[in-house]
Design a protein around this motif. Structure first.
Motif, short mmCIF file in Angstrom:
data_model
loop_
_atom_site.label_atom_id
_atom_site.label_comp_id
_atom_site.label_asym_id
_atom_site.label_seq_id
_atom_site.Cartn_x
_atom_site.Cartn_y
_atom_site.Cartn_z
N ALA A 40 22.92 -7.58 -31.34
CA ALA A 40 23.10 -7.49 -29.88
C ALA A 40 24.22 -6.54 -29.46
CB ALA A 40 23.32 -8.88 -29.29
N GLY A 41 25.31 -6.46 -30.18
CA GLY A 41 26.42 -5.62 -29.77
C GLY A 41 26.48 -4.26 -30.45
N VAL A 42 25.49 -3.97 -31.27
CA VAL A 42 25.53 -2.76 -32.09
C VAL A 42 25.51 -1.49 -31.25
CG1 VAL A 42 24.21 -1.42 -33.78
CG2 VAL A 42 24.64 -3.84 -34.18
N ALA A 43 24.67 -1.42 -30.23
CA ALA A 43 24.56 -0.20 -29.42
C ALA A 43 25.91 0.17 -28.80
CB ALA A 43 23.50 -0.37 -28.35
N GLU A 44 26.63 -0.83 -28.30
CA GLU A 44 27.93 -0.57 -27.68
C GLU A 44 28.95 -0.09 -28.72
OE1 GLU A 44 31.06 -2.67 -24.59
OE2 GLU A 44 29.31 -3.77 -25.26
N LYS A 64 27.45 5.32 -38.11
CA LYS A 64 26.07 5.30 -38.56
C LYS A 64 25.61 3.86 -38.75
CE LYS A 64 25.81 9.74 -40.88
NZ LYS A 64 25.53 10.44 -42.14
N LEU A 65 24.35 3.61 -38.39
CA LEU A 65 23.76 2.29 -38.51
C LEU A 65 22.88 2.22 -39.75
CD1 LEU A 65 23.21 -0.51 -37.34
CD2 LEU A 65 21.39 0.52 -35.96
N TYR A 66 23.17 1.24 -40.62
CA TYR A 66 22.43 1.03 -41.86
C TYR A 66 21.70 -0.30 -41.79
CZ TYR A 66 25.45 4.57 -44.10
OH TYR A 66 26.11 5.73 -44.44
N ILE A 67 20.47 -0.33 -42.31
CA ILE A 67 19.72 -1.58 -42.43
C ILE A 67 18.71 -1.43 -43.56
CG2 ILE A 67 17.90 -0.98 -40.76
CD1 ILE A 67 18.09 -3.98 -39.80
N ASP A 68 18.35 -2.54 -44.17
CA ASP A 68 17.31 -2.55 -45.20
C ASP A 68 16.03 -1.94 -44.61
OD1 ASP A 68 14.95 -3.75 -46.71
OD2 ASP A 68 16.61 -4.49 -47.92
N ALA A 69 15.39 -1.06 -45.38
CA ALA A 69 14.18 -0.40 -44.91
C ALA A 69 13.11 -1.39 -44.48
CB ALA A 69 13.63 0.53 -46.00
N ASP A 92 13.59 -4.30 -43.15
CA ASP A 92 14.03 -5.01 -41.94
C ASP A 92 14.13 -4.08 -40.73
OD1 ASP A 92 14.45 -7.85 -42.36
OD2 ASP A 92 16.33 -7.64 -41.28
N GLU A 93 13.89 -2.80 -40.91
CA GLU A 93 14.09 -1.82 -39.84
C GLU A 93 13.28 -2.15 -38.58
OE1 GLU A 93 14.24 3.01 -39.17
OE2 GLU A 93 12.88 2.21 -40.71
N LEU A 94 12.08 -2.68 -38.73
CA LEU A 94 11.24 -3.01 -37.57
C LEU A 94 11.90 -4.01 -36.63
CD1 LEU A 94 7.64 -3.22 -39.09
CD2 LEU A 94 8.52 -1.51 -37.49
N PHE A 95 12.81 -4.83 -37.15
CA PHE A 95 13.51 -5.81 -36.32
C PHE A 95 14.31 -5.13 -35.20
CE2 PHE A 95 12.35 -8.34 -39.81
CZ PHE A 95 12.59 -9.69 -39.55
N LEU A 96 14.71 -3.89 -35.42
CA LEU A 96 15.54 -3.18 -34.45
C LEU A 96 14.79 -2.84 -33.16
CD1 LEU A 96 17.45 -0.75 -36.84
CD2 LEU A 96 18.18 -3.01 -36.00
N THR A 97 13.46 -2.83 -33.22
CA THR A 97 12.67 -2.45 -32.06
C THR A 97 11.65 -3.51 -31.64
OG1 THR A 97 11.08 -1.31 -33.50
CG2 THR A 97 12.86 0.03 -32.55
N LEU A 154 17.03 -0.31 -31.05
CA LEU A 154 18.04 0.43 -31.82
C LEU A 154 17.32 1.33 -32.81
CD1 LEU A 154 20.45 -2.50 -32.70
CD2 LEU A 154 20.95 -0.62 -31.15
N LYS A 155 18.00 2.37 -33.27
CA LYS A 155 17.44 3.23 -34.30
C LYS A 155 18.43 3.31 -35.45
CE LYS A 155 15.48 7.82 -35.15
NZ LYS A 155 15.37 7.47 -36.53
N ALA A 156 17.94 3.00 -36.63
CA ALA A 156 18.78 3.11 -37.83
C ALA A 156 19.02 4.58 -38.15
CB ALA A 156 18.11 2.42 -39.01
N ASP A 157 20.24 4.89 -38.55
CA ASP A 157 20.54 6.22 -39.05
C ASP A 157 20.15 6.32 -40.52
OD1 ASP A 157 21.92 7.45 -36.70
OD2 ASP A 157 23.27 5.75 -37.03
#
Length: 170
Positions: free
Chosen positions: A27-31, A39-44, A46-51, A69-72
Motif C-alpha cells: 500500500a505505501g510502496v508508490a509513495e 527500485k522495486l523488487y518482487i518474486d516473478a 508474485d508480480e501479478l499481485f501488483l496490478t 504498481l510496476k516492478a523494476d
C-alpha cells in the motif's frame, strides 16, 4: 505512517524488496518510490499481485483497489541482489502466496511465510498449505541460527522456531 516516511526521507533507500504482493505489504510502496527513486523488487511469480486487486486483496479487505504498481526487477529462487557491500539472496518460499523470502548476513526477511511460533495463512489466492510446510522445512534446514524478521509481529530466530514452532517439524 508519518514516522516511517520521515525515516525513509532520512535514509538512502535504493531498493524496496517485497516478499509478496498483498495489499498490506504494498500500500505505501508508490509513495516511497516517489520520494526515493528506489527500485522495486518482487518474486516473478508474485508480480501479478501488483496490478490485480483480486490477488492483492485490496478490494476484499479495504473496499477499494490500490493503484497498480510496476516492478523494476523480478527475482527468482537463487538470485542474488547486490546492494552496496551486501548480497541479498532470494529464497522462493511459496505457501502464503507464491512469493519469496530474502536472506542477508545472518538475517531472513520472511514476509508472511514464517512468524514467531506460527506461519502464514494459506486461504488466500495462490496459498497452499503443503507448499507452506515445504517452505518452512526449507527455511529451517538452513545451516545456522538466522535472525528472522517477519512481515508482522515479533522477530525470532530459526533456532527458536526449530524447537517451538508447531508448524515446523523439529
Amino acid at each position: 505512517n508519518a514516522s516511517l516516511l520521515k525515516a525513509v526521507e532520512e535514509a538512502d533507500v535504493q531498493a524496496i524488496l517485497l516478499t509478496h504482493g498483498h495489499w498490506d505489504h504494498i500500500a505505501g510502496v508508490a509513495e516511497i518510490q516517489k520520494k526515493t527513486g528506489a527500485k522495486l523488487y518482487i518474486d516473478a511469480e508474485d508480480e501479478l499481485f501488483l496490478t490485480d486487486s483480486a490477488l492483492n486483496l485490496s478490494v476484499e479487505l479495504t473496499g477499494r483497489p490500490l493503484p497498480p504498481l510496476k516492478a523494476d526487477v523480478t527475482v527468482s529462487d537463487g538470485d542474488v541482489i547486490p546492494l552496496g557491500s551486501l548480497r541479498i539472496h532470494v529464497l522462493h518460499t511459496p505457501g502464503h502466496t507464491i512469493g519469496s523470502c530474502y536472506g542477508v548476513e545472518g538475517a531472513i526477511f520472511s514476509g508472511d511465510t514464517l512468524f514467531k511460533m506460527s506461519a502464514g495463512r494459506t486461504d488466500f489466492p495462490t496459498g497452499s498449505y503443503p507448499q507452506l510446510l515445504a517452505s518452512l522445512k526449507r527455511l529451517c534446514a538452513l545451516e545456522g541460527d538466522y535472525h528472522v524478521y517477519p512481515g508482522h509481529e515479533w522477530e525470532t530466530t530459526l533456532g527458536f522456531e526449530r524447537k517451538h514452532n508447531p508448524f515446523v517439524e523439529g
